[in-house]
Design a protein around this motif. Structure first.
Motif, PDB file in Angstrom:
ATOM      1  N   VAL A   1     -20.718  12.825 -26.916  1.00 30.46           N
ATOM      2  CA  VAL A   1     -20.612  13.947 -27.864  1.00 30.46           C
ATOM      3  C   VAL A   1     -21.643  13.790 -28.975  1.00 30.46           C
ATOM      4  CG1 VAL A   1     -19.142  15.025 -29.617  1.00 30.46           C
ATOM      5  CG2 VAL A   1     -18.179  14.436 -27.395  1.00 30.46           C
ATOM      6  N   ALA A   2     -21.779  12.550 -29.482  1.00 31.21           N
ATOM      7  CA  ALA A   2     -22.743  12.290 -30.556  1.00 31.21           C
ATOM      8  C   ALA A   2     -24.172  12.579 -30.098  1.00 31.21           C
ATOM      9  CB  ALA A   2     -22.612  10.840 -31.017  1.00 31.21           C
ATOM     10  N   ASP A   3     -24.497  12.188 -28.857  1.00 26.24           N
ATOM     11  CA  ASP A   3     -25.842  12.435 -28.322  1.00 26.24           C
ATOM     12  C   ASP A   3     -26.113  13.929 -28.194  1.00 26.24           C
ATOM     13  OD1 ASP A   3     -26.246   9.728 -28.177  1.00 26.24           O
ATOM     14  OD2 ASP A   3     -25.741   9.571 -26.045  1.00 26.24           O
ATOM     15  N   ALA A   4     -25.107  14.671 -27.698  1.00 27.98           N
ATOM     16  CA  ALA A   4     -25.264  16.130 -27.545  1.00 27.98           C
ATOM     17  C   ALA A   4     -25.413  16.798 -28.906  1.00 27.98           C
ATOM     18  CB  ALA A   4     -24.062  16.702 -26.799  1.00 27.98           C
ATOM     19  N   HIS A   5     -24.666  16.299 -29.899  1.00 25.22           N
ATOM     20  CA  HIS A   5     -24.751  16.865 -31.247  1.00 25.22           C
ATOM     21  C   HIS A   5     -26.114  16.586 -31.873  1.00 25.22           C
ATOM     22  CE1 HIS A   5     -24.054  16.967 -35.653  1.00 25.22           C
ATOM     23  NE2 HIS A   5     -23.286  17.997 -35.346  1.00 25.22           N
ATOM     24  N   SER A   6     -26.642  15.391 -31.638  1.00 24.56           N
ATOM     25  CA  SER A   6     -27.961  15.042 -32.189  1.00 24.56           C
ATOM     26  C   SER A   6     -29.054  15.941 -31.608  1.00 24.56           C
ATOM     27  CB  SER A   6     -28.281  13.575 -31.888  1.00 24.56           C
ATOM     28  OG  SER A   6     -27.346  12.727 -32.519  1.00 24.56           O
ATOM     29  N   LYS A   7     -28.904  16.277 -30.309  1.00 26.01           N
ATOM     30  CA  LYS A   7     -29.889  17.142 -29.647  1.00 26.01           C
ATOM     31  C   LYS A   7     -29.685  18.623 -29.967  1.00 26.01           C
ATOM     32  CE  LYS A   7     -30.150  14.051 -25.639  1.00 26.01           C
ATOM     33  NZ  LYS A   7     -29.747  13.906 -24.216  1.00 26.01           N
ATOM     34  N   ARG A   8     -28.551  18.949 -30.598  1.00 27.99           N
ATOM     35  CA  ARG A   8     -28.180  20.350 -30.863  1.00 27.99           C
ATOM     36  C   ARG A   8     -28.160  21.155 -29.566  1.00 27.99           C
ATOM     37  NH1 ARG A   8     -26.049  19.558 -35.580  1.00 27.99           N
ATOM     38  NH2 ARG A   8     -27.426  19.117 -37.303  1.00 27.99           N
TER      39      ARG A   8
ATOM     40  N   LEU B   1     -11.336  13.912 -24.055  1.00 29.73           N
ATOM     41  CA  LEU B   1     -11.653  14.865 -25.123  1.00 29.73           C
ATOM     42  C   LEU B   1     -10.722  16.073 -25.141  1.00 29.73           C
ATOM     43  CD1 LEU B   1     -15.549  14.808 -24.764  1.00 29.73           C
ATOM     44  CD2 LEU B   1     -14.148  13.483 -26.336  1.00 29.73           C
ATOM     45  N   GLU B   2     -10.652  16.785 -24.026  1.00 29.57           N
ATOM     46  CA  GLU B   2      -9.852  18.016 -23.981  1.00 29.57           C
ATOM     47  C   GLU B   2      -8.362  17.730 -24.059  1.00 29.57           C
ATOM     48  OE1 GLU B   2     -10.807  21.349 -23.563  1.00 29.57           O
ATOM     49  OE2 GLU B   2     -12.904  20.824 -23.867  1.00 29.57           O
TER      50      GLU B   2
ATOM     51  N   LEU C   1     -13.399  19.149 -31.984  1.00 27.12           N
ATOM     52  CA  LEU C   1     -14.570  19.459 -31.161  1.00 27.12           C
ATOM     53  C   LEU C   1     -14.735  20.965 -30.970  1.00 27.12           C
ATOM     54  CD1 LEU C   1     -14.696  16.715 -28.376  1.00 27.12           C
ATOM     55  CD2 LEU C   1     -15.935  16.840 -30.516  1.00 27.12           C
ATOM     56  N   SER C   2     -13.630  21.700 -30.944  1.00 30.57           N
ATOM     57  CA  SER C   2     -13.713  23.170 -30.863  1.00 30.57           C
ATOM     58  C   SER C   2     -14.428  23.718 -32.094  1.00 30.57           C
ATOM     59  CB  SER C   2     -12.309  23.776 -30.762  1.00 30.57           C
ATOM     60  OG  SER C   2     -11.671  23.355 -29.593  1.00 30.57           O
ATOM     61  N   SER C   3     -14.079  23.171 -33.266  1.00 34.58           N
ATOM     62  CA  SER C   3     -14.732  23.575 -34.511  1.00 34.58           C
ATOM     63  C   SER C   3     -16.210  23.193 -34.487  1.00 34.58           C
ATOM     64  CB  SER C   3     -14.028  22.917 -35.694  1.00 34.58           C
ATOM     65  OG  SER C   3     -14.732  23.120 -36.892  1.00 34.58           O
TER      66      SER C   3
ATOM     67  N   PRO D   1     -14.089   4.274 -21.331  1.00 32.34           N
ATOM     68  CA  PRO D   1     -14.265   5.727 -21.253  1.00 32.34           C
ATOM     69  C   PRO D   1     -14.058   6.448 -22.585  1.00 32.34           C
ATOM     70  CG  PRO D   1     -12.849   4.946 -19.472  1.00 32.34           C
ATOM     71  CD  PRO D   1     -13.073   3.796 -20.380  1.00 32.34           C
ATOM     72  N   GLU D   2     -13.117   5.970 -23.415  1.00 39.86           N
ATOM     73  CA  GLU D   2     -12.836   6.643 -24.691  1.00 39.86           C
ATOM     74  C   GLU D   2     -14.076   6.646 -25.597  1.00 39.86           C
ATOM     75  OE1 GLU D   2     -10.127   8.230 -25.317  1.00 39.86           O
ATOM     76  OE2 GLU D   2      -8.800   7.508 -23.731  1.00 39.86           O
TER      77      GLU D   2
END
Length: 422
Positions: A289-296, A312-313, A322-324, A281-282
């Motif tokens: 997160v990386a996939d979401a960032h790549s898709k913007r 994460l939280e 991640l907040s930043s 899970p980690e």
């Protein structure tokens, strides 16, 4: 517990080992410890009985019995060397720590041992138990108590020049100040720990902890490339020791990759031999997160935060970065959306970005104040008015340059005239 005691011999130990059920063997070990014999053989057998008994009580998750055992052994400690006493006391405290949900009990046990060591004037043992107590109190977020405890302990240990313990205490102080958001003091304490560590042999686990803390502080200062290097060193150390901290180091390494916009590297690292070894899970959370960032995609980003809340939280280090990252991603998307407009309804922007109107309005006002773009919010009409980029007048900079050059010429002429007149 059965009445009477067993002879303190290896035969008694063998008899206890032969018992198949812990409920049978545990009383036998207690009866060996009750034997009043003080011969060297008896003392050696009792030490073995203590070790076996601790293992059984841990397996049975009888933490309170371990605390009682330590109290029961106080008369026995007067018969054995101080070094062996320290080994047994720290061993029992470590055994209690292996039982889940015993933080409060460990704190109580450490405080009890600190009082006993003060009475017995066992300074070496007391300092180590106090360091353990400080670490436990920090886990419980009792920061004021930790500060007062460490302030006296650091002075005492530095005076005795016990560098190995000093490294532990300086590291603990660095973590404490980091938790209190005092980065200068956290860095100073870490530097002190490194200085002490350079003068002695440091066990791999301790060196890994130093590298991990270094990576955390560098990442906090947005120096993610250096942070990645330290996390990698810590990962290698903990991986060799088969320590559970290895997966967290790998997780922070991947986070650094994402923060420097190298999210595409994350899949490669996860699919490597080391990544496959620590799959779970980690790493799944960081990959998402990386996939979401790549898709913007903010929508995907928020979905990931919901789905992997525990990974994460609830991890304060990951959550802070991640907040930043979320703020940066939100700003980039908003700038892209408002670019074609000169006047647009805030509700329309909120629909396009799929976020609440209040959230979008708050972020736009913050961006205007930070001068991310020129504009104003018309809250009465619920609109965002974007100003045209003001063309900079070249006259003023040119005038300033001219005046500056004239000043240099005048200064030069004054210097020359002064030499002629001299």
């Amino acid at each position: 517990m059965s009445s009477g005691y067993l002879p303190a011999t290896m035969d008694s130990i063998d008899k206890a080992l032969e018992a198949k059920d812990p409920s049978e063997s545990i009383p036998l070990y207690y009866r060996i410890l009750e034997n009043p014999s003080c011969s060297s053989e008896a003392l050696r057998v009792k030490e073995q009985a203590i070790s076996n008994l601790c293992d059984l009580l841990r397996l049975e998750k009888r933490a309170e019995d371990l605390q009682s055992l330590l109290t029961l052994l106080i008369p026995f400690f007067a018969l054995i060397p101080k070094a062996k006493t320290a080994k047994i006391v720290r061993g029992i405290i470590d055994t209690v720590a292996k039982i889940p949900g015993t933080t409060d009990l460990q704190i109580s046990l450490c405080k009890e041992m600190v009082e006993w060591t003060r009475i017995e004037k066992r300074t070496f043992l007391r300092q180590r138990v106090e360091a353990r107590l400080a670490a436990l109190l920090m886990e419980s977020k009792e920061y004021s108590e930790v500060l007062s405890l460490l302030s006296g302990l650091i002075k005492e240990v530095r005076r005795l020049d016990d560098k190995l313990l000093l490294v532990d205490i300086d590291l603990l102080e660095s973590k404490l100040h980091f938790s209190l958001r005092n980065l200068p003091k956290a860095k100073a304490a870490l530097t002190a720990a490194r200085t002490a560590a350079n003068a002695i042999y440091v066990p791999p686990a301790q060196q890994g902890t130093i590298d991990l803390q270094s990576g955390i502080l560098h990442a906090e200062e947005k120096d993610y490339k250096t942070g990645y290097s330290y996390f990698f060193e810590a990962f290698e150390a903990f991986k060799a020791l088969e320590d559970d901290l290895a997966i967290f180091c790998l997780k922070y390494m991947l986070l650094c990759k994402i923060m420097v916009s190298q999210a595409d590297d994350v899949s490669g690292i996860i699919s490597s031999k080391a990544g496959l070894q620590y799959g779970g899970p980690e790493l799944d959370a960081i990959k998402a997160v990386a996939d979401a960032h790549s898709k913007r995609s903010l929508k995907s980003f928020e979905a990931v935060l919901r789905d992997y809340k525990a990974q994460l939280e609830e991890d304060p280090i990951v959550h802070r970065h991640l907040s930043s990252l979320y703020d940066t991603l939100l700003e980039q998307n908003l700038c892209k959306l408002i670019e074609p407009f000169s006047n647009v309804e805030i509700a329309h922007i909120a629909d396009l970005i799929e976020l609440p109107v209040s959230h979008v309005e708050k972020k736009l006002s913050q961006m205007i104040l930070d001068k991310k773009f020129a504009g104003t919010l018309d809250q009465g009409a619920g609109c965002l008015i974007i100003f045209d980029d003001a063309k900079q007048d070249a006259i003023f900079p040119a005038t300033l340059d001219t005046i500056s050059n004239i000043g240099k010429v005048v200064d030069s002429l004054y210097t020359r005239s002064a030499k002629i007149m001299a």
